[in-house]
Motif scaffolding. Structure first.
Motif, mmCIF file in Angstrom:
data_model
loop_
_atom_site.group_PDB
_atom_site.id
_atom_site.type_symbol
_atom_site.label_atom_id
_atom_site.label_comp_id
_atom_site.label_asym_id
_atom_site.label_seq_id
_atom_site.Cartn_x
_atom_site.Cartn_y
_atom_site.Cartn_z
ATOM 1 N N ILE A 265 86.796 1.204 20.635
ATOM 2 C CA ILE A 265 86.507 0.617 21.764
ATOM 3 C C ILE A 265 84.788 0.503 21.726
ATOM 4 N N THR A 266 84.321 1.713 21.321
ATOM 5 C CA THR A 266 82.721 1.701 21.385
ATOM 6 C C THR A 266 82.041 1.217 19.976
ATOM 7 N N GLY A 267 82.936 1.202 18.837
ATOM 8 C CA GLY A 267 82.415 0.924 17.388
ATOM 9 C C GLY A 267 81.670 1.881 16.994
ATOM 10 N N ILE A 268 81.930 3.412 17.233
ATOM 11 C CA ILE A 268 81.221 4.326 16.676
ATOM 12 C C ILE A 268 81.816 4.907 15.733
ATOM 13 N N THR A 269 81.382 5.191 14.595
ATOM 14 C CA THR A 269 81.961 5.965 13.585
ATOM 15 C C THR A 269 81.387 7.391 13.215
ATOM 16 N N GLY A 270 82.326 8.408 13.155
ATOM 17 C CA GLY A 270 81.695 9.770 13.263
ATOM 18 C C GLY A 270 82.046 10.272 11.690
ATOM 19 N N LEU A 283 79.356 1.000 5.394
ATOM 20 C CA LEU A 283 78.020 1.052 5.555
ATOM 21 C C LEU A 283 77.633 2.214 4.831
ATOM 22 N N VAL A 284 78.107 3.633 5.073
ATOM 23 C CA VAL A 284 77.883 4.726 4.560
ATOM 24 C C VAL A 284 78.204 4.999 3.401
ATOM 25 N N GLU A 285 77.691 5.076 2.418
ATOM 26 C CA GLU A 285 78.057 5.082 0.990
ATOM 27 C C GLU A 285 78.039 6.642 0.450
ATOM 28 N N ILE A 292 76.839 15.996 9.660
ATOM 29 C CA ILE A 292 77.578 15.260 10.645
ATOM 30 C C ILE A 292 76.389 13.789 11.064
ATOM 31 N N VAL A 293 77.347 12.808 10.765
ATOM 32 C CA VAL A 293 76.611 11.641 10.700
ATOM 33 C C VAL A 293 77.278 11.001 11.939
ATOM 34 N N MET A 294 76.636 10.025 12.725
ATOM 35 C CA MET A 294 77.110 9.142 13.608
ATOM 36 C C MET A 294 76.632 7.626 13.784
ATOM 37 N N GLU A 295 77.186 6.642 13.809
ATOM 38 C CA GLU A 295 76.547 5.464 13.763
ATOM 39 C C GLU A 295 77.290 4.423 14.546
ATOM 40 N N ARG A 296 76.627 3.551 15.113
ATOM 41 C CA ARG A 296 77.297 2.393 16.016
ATOM 42 C C ARG A 296 76.283 1.126 15.705
ATOM 43 N N THR A 297 76.801 -0.223 15.491
ATOM 44 C CA THR A 297 76.052 -1.065 15.435
ATOM 45 C C THR A 297 75.896 -1.942 17.058
ATOM 46 N N LYS A 298 74.654 -1.817 17.365
ATOM 47 C CA LYS A 298 74.570 -2.629 18.865
ATOM 48 C C LYS A 298 74.426 -3.888 18.887
ATOM 49 N N GLU A 299 74.684 -4.391 20.169
ATOM 50 C CA GLU A 299 74.865 -5.882 20.438
ATOM 51 C C GLU A 299 73.789 -6.607 19.759
ATOM 52 N N ASP A 300 72.630 -6.223 19.467
ATOM 53 C CA ASP A 300 71.477 -6.902 18.832
ATOM 54 C C ASP A 300 71.394 -6.897 17.426
ATOM 55 N N ASN A 302 71.055 -4.363 15.601
ATOM 56 C CA ASN A 302 70.519 -3.228 14.934
ATOM 57 C C ASN A 302 71.618 -1.862 14.877
ATOM 58 N N ILE A 303 71.381 -0.895 13.922
ATOM 59 C CA ILE A 303 72.343 -0.049 13.874
ATOM 60 C C ILE A 303 71.598 1.452 14.572
ATOM 61 N N VAL A 304 72.315 1.999 15.439
ATOM 62 C CA VAL A 304 71.663 3.521 16.011
ATOM 63 C C VAL A 304 72.427 4.513 15.350
ATOM 64 N N MET A 305 71.664 5.435 14.702
ATOM 65 C CA MET A 305 72.354 6.390 13.760
ATOM 66 C C MET A 305 71.644 7.852 14.286
ATOM 67 N N SER A 306 72.729 8.812 14.210
ATOM 68 C CA SER A 306 72.386 10.303 14.168
ATOM 69 C C SER A 306 72.681 11.003 13.173
ATOM 70 N N VAL A 307 71.892 12.031 12.587
ATOM 71 C CA VAL A 307 72.094 12.918 11.411
ATOM 72 C C VAL A 307 71.749 14.183 11.857
ATOM 73 N N CYS A 308 72.768 15.036 11.531
ATOM 74 C CA CYS A 308 72.723 16.549 12.223
ATOM 75 C C CYS A 308 72.902 17.477 11.242
#
Length: 375
Positions: A265-270, A283-285, A292-300, A302-308
Protein backbone atom coordinates in the motif's frame (compact mmCIF):
# COMPACT_ATOMS: atom_id res chain seq x y z
CA UNK A 1 19.47 -3.55 26.60
CA UNK A 2 17.93 -3.58 30.06
CA UNK A 3 14.88 -5.84 30.35
CA UNK A 4 12.14 -6.02 32.97
CA UNK A 5 12.71 -4.94 36.57
CA UNK A 6 11.71 -7.50 39.22
CA UNK A 7 11.86 -6.79 42.95
CA UNK A 8 11.00 -8.60 46.18
CA UNK A 9 7.59 -6.94 46.41
CA UNK A 10 6.84 -6.02 42.81
CA UNK A 11 6.56 -7.58 39.35
CA UNK A 12 7.37 -11.07 40.56
CA UNK A 13 6.13 -12.65 37.32
CA UNK A 14 7.31 -9.94 34.91
CA UNK A 15 10.01 -11.95 33.15
CA UNK A 16 8.28 -11.97 29.76
CA UNK A 17 7.65 -8.22 29.60
CA UNK A 18 11.03 -7.94 27.89
CA UNK A 19 10.55 -10.77 25.40
CA UNK A 20 9.39 -8.64 22.47
CA UNK A 21 5.98 -7.53 23.75
CA UNK A 22 3.64 -5.47 21.56
CA UNK A 23 0.43 -4.15 23.12
CA UNK A 24 -2.15 -1.77 21.67
CA UNK A 25 -3.51 0.81 24.11
CA UNK A 26 -6.18 3.38 23.42
CA UNK A 27 -6.31 6.88 24.92
CA UNK A 28 -8.67 5.83 27.72
CA UNK A 29 -6.06 3.97 29.71
CA UNK A 30 -5.03 0.41 30.54
CA UNK A 31 -8.34 -0.97 31.83
CA UNK A 32 -10.27 0.41 28.87
CA UNK A 33 -7.64 -1.20 26.63
CA UNK A 34 -8.25 -4.66 28.13
CA UNK A 35 -5.39 -4.78 30.64
CA UNK A 36 -6.59 -5.70 34.12
CA UNK A 37 -4.16 -7.24 36.60
CA UNK A 38 -6.73 -9.40 38.44
CA UNK A 39 -6.66 -12.71 36.57
CA UNK A 40 -3.94 -11.65 34.14
CA UNK A 41 -1.95 -14.63 32.82
CA UNK A 42 1.68 -13.54 33.14
CA UNK A 43 2.68 -16.18 30.56
CA UNK A 44 0.58 -14.52 27.86
CA UNK A 45 2.10 -11.08 27.32
CA UNK A 46 0.91 -9.90 23.87
CA UNK A 47 3.53 -10.13 21.15
CA UNK A 48 5.97 -12.25 23.13
CA UNK A 49 7.38 -15.66 22.29
CA UNK A 50 7.77 -17.46 25.59
CA UNK A 51 7.68 -20.80 27.40
CA UNK A 52 4.39 -21.35 29.24
CA UNK A 53 5.39 -22.15 32.82
CA UNK A 54 3.57 -22.94 36.08
CA UNK A 55 3.52 -19.73 38.11
CA UNK A 56 5.83 -21.20 40.76
CA UNK A 57 8.45 -21.61 38.03
CA UNK A 58 7.71 -18.30 36.32
CA UNK A 59 8.22 -16.32 39.52
CA UNK A 60 11.67 -14.73 39.78
CA UNK A 61 14.08 -17.11 41.55
CA UNK A 62 15.54 -14.31 43.66
CA UNK A 63 14.38 -11.08 45.28
CA UNK A 64 15.80 -8.76 42.64
CA UNK A 65 16.26 -9.70 39.02
CA UNK A 66 16.91 -7.13 36.30
CA UNK A 67 18.05 -9.02 33.24
CA UNK A 68 19.98 -7.42 30.43
CA UNK A 69 19.83 -8.54 26.84
CA UNK A 70 23.33 -9.38 25.62
CA UNK A 71 22.46 -8.02 22.18
CA UNK A 72 22.93 -4.28 21.63
CA UNK A 73 20.61 -4.29 18.62
CA UNK A 74 17.00 -4.53 19.92
CA UNK A 75 15.13 -1.29 19.27
CA UNK A 76 13.09 0.63 16.73
CA UNK A 77 13.36 2.86 13.68
CA UNK A 78 10.99 4.90 11.54
CA UNK A 79 10.52 6.50 8.15
CA UNK A 80 9.07 10.00 7.69
CA UNK A 81 7.80 9.89 11.27
CA UNK A 82 4.80 7.75 10.23
CA UNK A 83 5.84 4.12 9.83
CA UNK A 84 8.40 2.02 11.62
CA UNK A 85 10.12 -1.26 12.49
CA UNK A 86 10.90 -3.11 15.71
CA UNK A 87 13.96 -5.36 15.90
CA UNK A 88 14.27 -7.83 18.75
CA UNK A 89 16.29 -10.91 19.57
CA UNK A 90 17.02 -12.56 22.90
CA UNK A 91 18.72 -15.50 24.53
CA UNK A 92 17.40 -16.58 27.93
CA UNK A 93 19.88 -16.41 30.78
CA UNK A 94 21.15 -19.01 33.21
CA UNK A 95 18.96 -18.79 36.33
CA UNK A 96 16.91 -21.23 38.35
CA UNK A 97 13.72 -22.21 36.45
CA UNK A 98 14.96 -20.42 33.32
CA UNK A 99 15.68 -22.30 30.09
CA UNK A 100 19.27 -21.37 29.38
CA UNK A 101 19.83 -20.65 25.70
CA UNK A 102 16.15 -20.35 24.73
CA UNK A 103 16.09 -17.91 21.84
CA UNK A 104 13.97 -16.19 19.20
CA UNK A 105 14.42 -13.46 16.60
CA UNK A 106 11.38 -11.20 16.26
CA UNK A 107 10.51 -8.19 14.09
CA UNK A 108 7.44 -6.01 13.68
CA UNK A 109 6.82 -3.81 10.64
CA UNK A 110 4.29 -0.99 11.10
CA UNK A 111 2.56 0.50 8.05
CA UNK A 112 -0.43 2.76 8.76
CA UNK A 113 -2.90 0.52 10.67
CA UNK A 114 -1.15 -2.67 9.54
CA UNK A 115 1.40 -4.49 11.71
CA UNK A 116 3.34 -7.40 10.22
CA UNK A 117 4.87 -9.76 12.80
CA UNK A 118 7.74 -12.05 11.75
CA UNK A 119 9.54 -14.52 14.00
CA UNK A 120 12.34 -17.00 13.24
CA UNK A 121 14.88 -19.16 15.05
CA UNK A 122 12.51 -20.09 17.89
CA UNK A 123 14.49 -22.74 19.76
CA UNK A 124 14.71 -24.19 23.26
CA UNK A 125 14.91 -27.52 25.08
CA UNK A 126 12.07 -26.97 27.55
CA UNK A 127 9.53 -29.67 28.43
CA UNK A 128 6.92 -26.91 28.68
CA UNK A 129 5.16 -25.57 25.56
CA UNK A 130 6.34 -22.44 23.76
CA UNK A 131 3.83 -19.99 22.28
CA UNK A 132 3.70 -16.63 20.55
CA UNK A 133 0.84 -14.62 22.07
CA UNK A 134 -1.24 -12.59 19.64
CA UNK A 135 -3.29 -10.97 22.39
CA UNK A 136 -4.75 -11.24 25.88
CA UNK A 137 -7.64 -9.00 26.96
CA UNK A 138 -9.90 -8.77 29.97
CA UNK A 139 -13.59 -8.89 29.03
CA UNK A 140 -16.25 -7.24 31.19
CA UNK A 141 -19.06 -8.98 29.29
CA UNK A 142 -18.57 -12.72 28.67
CA UNK A 143 -20.96 -12.52 25.71
CA UNK A 144 -18.61 -10.18 23.86
CA UNK A 145 -18.34 -11.75 20.39
CA UNK A 146 -15.17 -12.52 18.51
CA UNK A 147 -14.89 -13.06 14.77
CA UNK A 148 -13.47 -16.43 13.77
CA UNK A 149 -13.14 -17.45 10.15
CA UNK A 150 -16.32 -15.92 8.81
CA UNK A 151 -18.68 -15.95 11.79
CA UNK A 152 -19.05 -14.48 15.26
CA UNK A 153 -18.77 -16.62 18.38
CA UNK A 154 -20.48 -15.69 21.64
CA UNK A 155 -19.72 -18.79 23.73
CA UNK A 156 -17.99 -18.60 27.10
CA UNK A 157 -15.92 -20.48 28.09
CA UNK A 158 -14.49 -21.43 24.72
CA UNK A 159 -11.32 -23.04 23.39
CA UNK A 160 -10.46 -24.12 19.88
CA UNK A 161 -7.28 -24.68 17.88
CA UNK A 162 -7.15 -23.96 14.15
CA UNK A 163 -4.60 -25.74 12.00
CA UNK A 164 -2.30 -23.66 9.82
CA UNK A 165 -3.27 -25.47 6.60
CA UNK A 166 -5.24 -22.38 5.53
CA UNK A 167 -5.45 -18.68 6.39
CA UNK A 168 -6.81 -18.12 9.89
CA UNK A 169 -8.74 -14.86 10.38
CA UNK A 170 -9.90 -13.79 13.84
CA UNK A 171 -10.65 -10.72 15.91
CA UNK A 172 -10.12 -9.62 19.49
CA UNK A 173 -12.75 -7.84 21.57
CA UNK A 174 -11.57 -4.38 20.42
CA UNK A 175 -12.34 -4.74 16.70
CA UNK A 176 -8.76 -5.53 15.71
CA UNK A 177 -8.23 -8.29 13.15
CA UNK A 178 -5.45 -10.88 13.00
CA UNK A 179 -4.61 -12.83 9.84
CA UNK A 180 -2.27 -15.82 10.12
CA UNK A 181 -1.32 -16.90 6.57
CA UNK A 182 -1.46 -20.53 5.52
CA UNK A 183 1.52 -22.45 6.85
CA UNK A 184 2.71 -19.61 9.10
CA UNK A 185 0.96 -20.61 12.34
CA UNK A 186 3.35 -23.39 13.33
CA UNK A 187 1.33 -26.16 15.03
CA UNK A 188 -1.86 -24.13 15.07
CA UNK A 189 -3.60 -21.03 16.39
CA UNK A 190 -5.52 -21.39 19.66
CA UNK A 191 -8.29 -19.07 20.84
CA UNK A 192 -9.42 -19.22 24.46
CA UNK A 193 -12.15 -17.48 26.43
CA UNK A 194 -12.02 -18.42 30.08
CA UNK A 195 -12.17 -17.38 33.73
CA UNK A 196 -8.64 -17.01 35.11
CA UNK A 197 -7.34 -17.05 38.69
CA UNK A 198 -3.75 -15.88 38.93
CA UNK A 199 -1.29 -14.45 41.48
CA UNK A 200 -0.89 -10.70 41.76
CA UNK A 201 2.35 -9.07 40.65
CA UNK A 202 3.50 -9.08 44.31
CA UNK A 203 2.49 -12.73 44.78
CA UNK A 204 0.83 -11.66 48.04
CA UNK A 205 -2.71 -12.45 46.85
CA UNK A 206 -4.64 -13.87 43.91
CA UNK A 207 -7.04 -12.17 41.53
CA UNK A 208 -9.55 -13.42 39.02
CA UNK A 209 -11.29 -12.25 35.90
CA UNK A 210 -12.65 -13.21 32.49
CA UNK A 211 -10.21 -13.11 29.60
CA UNK A 212 -9.84 -13.83 25.92
CA UNK A 213 -6.50 -14.77 24.41
CA UNK A 214 -5.06 -16.11 21.17
CA UNK A 215 -1.66 -17.64 20.54
CA UNK A 216 0.45 -19.60 18.06
CA UNK A 217 1.56 -22.98 19.44
CA UNK A 218 5.20 -23.92 18.83
CA UNK A 219 5.06 -27.10 20.93
CA UNK A 220 7.66 -28.32 23.40
CA UNK A 221 11.37 -27.98 22.64
CA UNK A 222 10.92 -26.21 19.28
CA UNK A 223 13.94 -26.07 17.01
CA UNK A 224 14.27 -23.18 14.56
CA UNK A 225 10.50 -22.66 14.44
CA UNK A 226 8.88 -19.55 12.97
CA UNK A 227 5.67 -17.56 12.56
CA UNK A 228 4.12 -14.75 10.56
CA UNK A 229 0.91 -12.81 11.06
CA UNK A 230 -0.78 -9.53 10.24
CA UNK A 231 -2.61 -7.33 12.73
CA UNK A 232 -5.10 -4.78 11.43
CA UNK A 233 -5.87 -2.04 13.96
CA UNK A 234 -9.61 -1.28 13.78
CA UNK A 235 -9.90 -1.93 10.03
CA UNK A 236 -12.99 -1.22 7.98
CA UNK A 237 -15.06 -4.18 6.85
CA UNK A 238 -13.74 -3.61 3.34
CA UNK A 239 -10.12 -3.77 4.53
CA UNK A 240 -10.75 -6.97 6.47
CA UNK A 241 -12.39 -8.73 3.53
CA UNK A 242 -9.78 -7.52 1.05
CA UNK A 243 -6.70 -8.40 3.10
CA UNK A 244 -8.12 -11.75 4.21
CA UNK A 245 -8.00 -12.80 0.57
CA UNK A 246 -4.91 -10.89 -0.56
CA UNK A 247 -2.28 -9.90 1.97
CA UNK A 248 -1.18 -6.25 1.68
CA UNK A 249 2.50 -7.13 2.08
CA UNK A 250 5.23 -9.49 0.89
CA UNK A 251 7.82 -11.10 3.13
CA UNK A 252 10.95 -10.97 0.99
CA UNK A 253 13.17 -12.66 3.53
CA UNK A 254 12.71 -14.26 6.94
CA UNK A 255 15.65 -16.06 8.54
CA UNK A 256 17.99 -15.46 11.45
CA UNK A 257 20.09 -13.04 9.40
CA UNK A 258 17.40 -10.65 8.18
CA UNK A 259 13.66 -9.96 8.10
CA UNK A 260 12.61 -7.98 5.03
CA UNK A 261 9.01 -6.94 4.36
CA UNK A 262 7.51 -4.82 1.59
CA UNK A 263 4.18 -3.08 2.12
CA UNK A 264 2.10 -2.99 -1.06
CA UNK A 265 0.00 0.00 0.00
CA UNK A 266 2.69 2.52 1.01
CA UNK A 267 5.46 1.02 -1.14
CA UNK A 268 7.77 0.94 1.89
CA UNK A 269 10.31 -1.85 2.30
CA UNK A 270 11.74 -2.46 5.76
CA UNK A 271 15.01 -4.34 6.28
CA UNK A 272 15.77 -5.55 9.80
CA UNK A 273 19.30 -6.88 9.45
CA UNK A 274 20.49 -8.91 12.44
CA UNK A 275 23.57 -9.96 10.49
CA UNK A 276 25.08 -8.65 7.26
CA UNK A 277 22.38 -8.60 4.57
CA UNK A 278 23.21 -9.39 0.95
CA UNK A 279 20.83 -9.64 -1.99
CA UNK A 280 21.28 -10.47 -5.66
CA UNK A 281 18.48 -8.17 -6.82
CA UNK A 282 16.39 -5.18 -5.89
CA UNK A 283 17.43 -1.71 -4.81
CA UNK A 284 19.37 -2.67 -1.68
CA UNK A 285 22.27 -5.01 -2.33
CA UNK A 286 24.05 -4.97 1.02
CA UNK A 287 23.41 -3.71 4.55
CA UNK A 288 25.83 -3.86 7.47
CA UNK A 289 24.91 -6.13 10.38
CA UNK A 290 22.67 -4.79 13.17
CA UNK A 291 21.07 -2.14 10.98
CA UNK A 292 17.46 -1.19 10.25
CA UNK A 293 16.82 0.32 6.80
CA UNK A 294 13.51 1.63 5.49
CA UNK A 295 12.97 3.02 1.99
CA UNK A 296 10.18 4.25 -0.26
CA UNK A 297 10.10 5.56 -3.82
CA UNK A 298 8.19 8.84 -3.82
CA UNK A 299 5.76 10.07 -6.45
CA UNK A 300 8.51 12.20 -8.05
CA UNK A 301 10.80 9.18 -8.43
CA UNK A 302 13.14 10.15 -5.60
CA UNK A 303 13.82 7.64 -2.82
CA UNK A 304 13.41 8.52 0.84
CA UNK A 305 15.47 6.28 3.10
CA UNK A 306 16.28 5.94 6.78
CA UNK A 307 19.19 4.08 8.36
CA UNK A 308 19.32 3.26 12.06
CA UNK A 309 21.09 1.22 14.66
CA UNK A 310 19.47 1.23 18.13
CA UNK A 311 22.94 0.59 19.58
CA UNK A 312 23.97 3.67 21.57
CA UNK A 313 27.65 2.77 21.39
CA UNK A 314 28.04 2.96 25.18
CA UNK A 315 30.78 0.64 26.39
CA UNK A 316 29.90 0.79 30.08
CA UNK A 317 27.86 -2.38 30.68
CA UNK A 318 26.51 -1.43 34.11
CA UNK A 319 22.85 -0.67 34.70
CA UNK A 320 23.63 3.06 34.75
CA UNK A 321 26.12 5.10 32.78
CA UNK A 322 27.11 8.75 32.51
CA UNK A 323 28.66 8.07 29.11
CA UNK A 324 27.25 9.85 26.07
CA UNK A 325 26.04 7.86 23.08
CA UNK A 326 28.54 7.57 20.26
CA UNK A 327 28.16 7.99 16.52
CA UNK A 328 28.18 4.64 14.72
CA UNK A 329 28.82 4.37 10.98
CA UNK A 330 26.60 2.07 8.94
CA UNK A 331 27.31 1.21 5.30
CA UNK A 332 24.71 0.35 2.66
CA UNK A 333 25.22 -0.60 -0.98
CA UNK A 334 22.55 0.13 -3.60
CA UNK A 335 22.19 -1.23 -7.11
CA UNK A 336 22.20 1.75 -9.45
CA UNK A 337 23.62 5.26 -9.31
CA UNK A 338 22.11 7.82 -6.97
CA UNK A 339 22.94 11.18 -5.47
CA UNK A 340 21.70 13.14 -2.48
CA UNK A 341 19.03 15.77 -3.20
CA UNK A 342 20.61 18.04 -0.55
CA UNK A 343 23.60 18.25 1.75
CA UNK A 344 23.26 15.99 4.80
CA UNK A 345 25.89 16.35 7.49
CA UNK A 346 25.44 12.74 8.64
CA UNK A 347 25.39 11.01 5.22
CA UNK A 348 28.02 10.57 2.51
CA UNK A 349 27.86 8.64 -0.75
CA UNK A 350 30.21 7.30 -3.39
CA UNK A 351 29.20 6.07 -6.86
CA UNK A 352 31.35 3.48 -8.56
CA UNK A 353 30.82 0.81 -11.25
CA UNK A 354 27.05 1.20 -11.34
CA UNK A 355 26.60 1.00 -7.59
CA UNK A 356 26.02 3.57 -4.85
CA UNK A 357 27.85 3.23 -1.54
CA UNK A 358 26.23 5.04 1.40
CA UNK A 359 27.78 5.81 4.77
CA UNK A 360 25.26 6.91 7.38
CA UNK A 361 26.36 8.19 10.76
CA UNK A 362 23.85 7.11 13.42
CA UNK A 363 23.61 8.31 17.01
CA UNK A 364 21.21 8.28 19.99
CA UNK A 365 19.36 5.29 18.53
CA UNK A 366 17.62 7.64 16.09
CA UNK A 367 17.20 7.03 12.35
CA UNK A 368 19.31 9.01 9.91
CA UNK A 369 16.94 10.01 7.10
CA UNK A 370 17.75 11.36 3.65
CA UNK A 371 16.43 11.51 0.07
CA UNK A 372 18.14 10.19 -3.05
CA UNK A 373 17.73 11.06 -6.73
CA UNK A 374 18.66 9.02 -9.77
CA UNK A 375 21.84 10.15 -11.54
Amino acid sequence: VWGSEIYANANRFGRYQSYGSVQVFNNLGAKASGYVQDGWDWNRVPGTTAIYLPFEKLEAPQETLSEKNDSRFPGVSSLEGKNGCLAFTYTEGDHKNFCKGATATKSVFCFDNRLVFVGTGISNNSDYPTATTLYQFNVQDTETPIYIDGSYDYKFPYSETFKSDKNVVLSDCFENIYIIPEGKGSRGVTIEKRHQITPSNTNQKTGEGDFISAYIDHGTSPQNDSYEYLMLVKPSGKEMRKYSKNLPYDVLRADNEAHVVRDKITGITGYVCYKEYCSDGGLVERVAAETIVMERTKEDGNIVMSVCTPDLGIENKGYFSWDHSKSITKEITLNGTYGLVADYENVSIRVENGKTYIRAYCQHGQPTEFTLKTL
